[in-house]
Design an enzyme around this catalytic site. Structure first.
Site, short mmCIF file in Angstrom:
data_model
loop_
_atom_site.label_atom_id
_atom_site.label_comp_id
_atom_site.label_asym_id
_atom_site.label_seq_id
_atom_site.Cartn_x
_atom_site.Cartn_y
_atom_site.Cartn_z
N THR A 131 0.84 -1.24 -0.09
CA THR A 131 0.05 0.13 0.04
C THR A 131 0.73 1.37 0.18
O THR A 131 0.37 2.21 -0.69
CB THR A 131 -0.93 0.09 1.30
OG1 THR A 131 -1.80 -1.11 0.96
CG2 THR A 131 -1.83 1.24 1.38
N THR A 160 1.89 -4.38 4.23
CA THR A 160 1.88 -4.63 5.66
C THR A 160 1.32 -6.00 5.86
O THR A 160 1.72 -6.54 6.85
CB THR A 160 0.92 -3.63 6.41
OG1 THR A 160 -0.49 -3.75 5.86
CG2 THR A 160 1.36 -2.25 6.07
N ASP A 161 0.69 -6.63 5.02
CA ASP A 161 -0.23 -7.86 5.39
C ASP A 161 0.76 -8.93 5.67
O ASP A 161 0.60 -9.60 6.75
CB ASP A 161 -1.21 -8.44 4.07
CG ASP A 161 -2.36 -7.60 3.77
OD1 ASP A 161 -2.62 -6.61 4.61
OD2 ASP A 161 -3.07 -7.91 3.04
N LYS A 178 1.05 -8.28 12.55
CA LYS A 178 -0.17 -7.36 12.28
C LYS A 178 -1.34 -7.74 12.88
O LYS A 178 -1.62 -8.87 12.82
CB LYS A 178 -0.22 -7.32 10.57
CG LYS A 178 -1.42 -6.41 10.46
CD LYS A 178 -1.52 -6.36 8.88
CE LYS A 178 -2.62 -5.36 8.46
NZ LYS A 178 -2.66 -5.03 6.84
C1 SIN Z 1 -0.85 -2.96 3.00
O1 SIN Z 1 0.45 -2.82 2.25
O2 SIN Z 1 -1.26 -2.48 3.83
C2 SIN Z 1 -1.59 -4.14 2.18
C3 SIN Z 1 -1.19 -4.72 0.97
C4 SIN Z 1 0.03 -5.33 1.30
O3 SIN Z 1 0.28 -5.95 2.17
O4 SIN Z 1 0.59 -5.43 0.11
#
Ligand code: SIN
Length: 421
Positions: free
Chosen positions: A88, A163-164, A242
């Site tokens: 993201t 973040t995932d 997370k």
């Molecule tokens: C994010 O980055 O928050 C979600 C999508 C990902 O992990 O690439």
């Protein structure tokens, strides 16, 4: 009728009104005759083509960001390498789908956040451009190789990442990078960088500050510590998780405390001891993807275990219920399947509750698992960390010894009250 390109600032004249706004790509779900306009209020409206009398382009679409003017090298500042991998933090909204996709790179971050050049001499590299749900052990390896390469010249590395699965990558890097001497900081964003509410800039600013100034050789995650834009936490890569789908403070230290607070004004407040910097040259450990993770659940079927063997797994990790249980006393023949698997590959057990530690001697089920199957209990190591560590461990002559060794703070000696949210 002259039309416009997505992103153009336009004036649309209809029979009843004149509207100014940004011309957007139509959603896949909308009728082909609807044009979509983002109004200055932020709302999107659809206008039927037949009602439009005239479209005037006031300002053409934003063209790709110009590269940041090369900042003069400042010999008094450290050098920090920013490696972008997608997620993201690298994303823009795609108005056709309403979703976001990775697009921006480390170079764009420097153009958008010139303050970075006041903290450090920045070098950049786009390593990947993926959403992190697609990250594989091969990607962890590519990130690790690029990190080692960057550390030849840099005083610290920042990795921008989705973040995932950032905590899987942080854990993997903690094991892949042997003899690390400088900080490696992963950061990302819960809101894409083209939104006013994005957390990307503060996270990046704090991550670069940490990579430049923190006296540590840890792999750590740097993300918002609260819902406010006050400071970020540095969380050890093997102990971060997370814990929320969307909150900006989604990352928490699990079975651990955060190592430090980093403020956007450049202050770093240490909260727990971190391994200090040292003058070493990091080396890469090898990795192998042939590792399986099974989630124990009330409907667990022996075929789930058998499938792992068919996939040529070299180790099975079971995220067990409670203190380390599996449903081995049901009609389903779980124990025979496990015994068969245990003859071929080592079996490891960690907790599926995010917090706490597993223990092999509390219930008779666990005694059966540890004695009959020789299952190894991984104390307070998270499932995600254990999965990444196993991928490295199976390349070793003695994976068990590697799994038992506390390599990057993945085990703590005692579970303390402040290790639980
Ligand atoms: C994010 O980055 O928050 C979600 C999508 C990902 O992990 O690439």
């Amino acid at each position: 009728m002259k039309t416009a390109r997505p992103g153009d600032l336009v004036l649309i004249k209809t029979a009843s009104e004149t509207l100014e706004g940004t011309f957007l790509t139509r959603s896949e779900l909308l009728d082909k005759n609807i044009l979509v306009l983002k109004l200055p209020t932020g709302y999107n409206i659809g206008i039927h083509r037949k009602n439009i009398k005239k479209i005037t382009t006031l300002r053409p679409a934003h063209t790709p960001l110009a590269p940041a003017p090369k900042a003069q090298h400042n010999p008094n500042l450290p050098t920090i390498a920013i490696l972008s991998t997608g997620g993201t933090i690298s994303s823009k909204i795609d108005y056709r789908t309403g979703g976001v996709h990775a697009d921006y790179t480390a170079d764009d971050f420097c153009a958008m956040l010139p303050e970075l050049s006041l903290i450090a001499n920045i070098t950049t590299k786009k390593v990947l451009n993926i959403m992190s749900e697609d990250a594989t052990p091969a990607d962890w390896l590519a990130i690790a190789e690029n990190t080692i390469d960057a550390l030849r010249k840099a005083d610290g590395v920042v990795i921008t990442h989705g973040t995932d699965t950032m905590h899987y990558t942080a854990a993997a890097l903690s094991f892949l990078l042997k003899d690390l001497g400088k900080p490696v900081i992963l950061t990302g964003a819960q809101r894409s960088i083209d939104r006013g509410s994005s957390d990307a800039f503060m996270n990046l600013l704090c991550a670069v500050t940490a990579a430049a100034q923190w006296n540590s050789r840890e792999v750590a995650i740097c993300m918002h510590a609260s819902m406010n834009d006050d400071y970020c936490h540095l969380i050890r890569g093997t102990k971060a998780r997370k814990m929320h789908t969307s909150r900006r403070d989604a990352f928490r230290a699990v079975n651990d405390t955060p190592l430090a607070r980093v403020y956007p004004d450049g202050r770093i407040e240490e909260l727990a001891p971190a391994q200090p910097r040292r003058d070493t040259t990091p080396e890469l450990r090898p990795i192998d993807k042939h590792v399986s993770l099974i989630y124990a659940h009330p409907n667990l079927h022996p075929q789930e275990i058998e499938l792992c063997l068919k996939q040529k797994t070299k180790a099975i990790l079971i995220a067990a219920t409670g203190l380390g249980n599996l449903p081995i006393h049901t009609k389903e023949k779980i124990l025979p399947a496990l015994l068969k698997a245990a003859k071929k590959v080592p079996i490891f057990i960690c907790a599926q509750t995010p917090f706490g530690r597993v223990h092999p001697n509390v219930y008779s089920t666990m005694r059966e698992l540890s004695i009959l199957c020789g299952a190894h209990y991984l104390e307070d190591m998270h499932a995600e960390t254990a999965l990444a560590k196993l991928c490295v461990a199976v390349t070793h002559k003695d994976p068990l010894t590697f799994m038992r060794e506390n390599i990057a703070g993945e085990y703590t000696d005692r579970s303390l009250d402040d290790h639980f949210l």
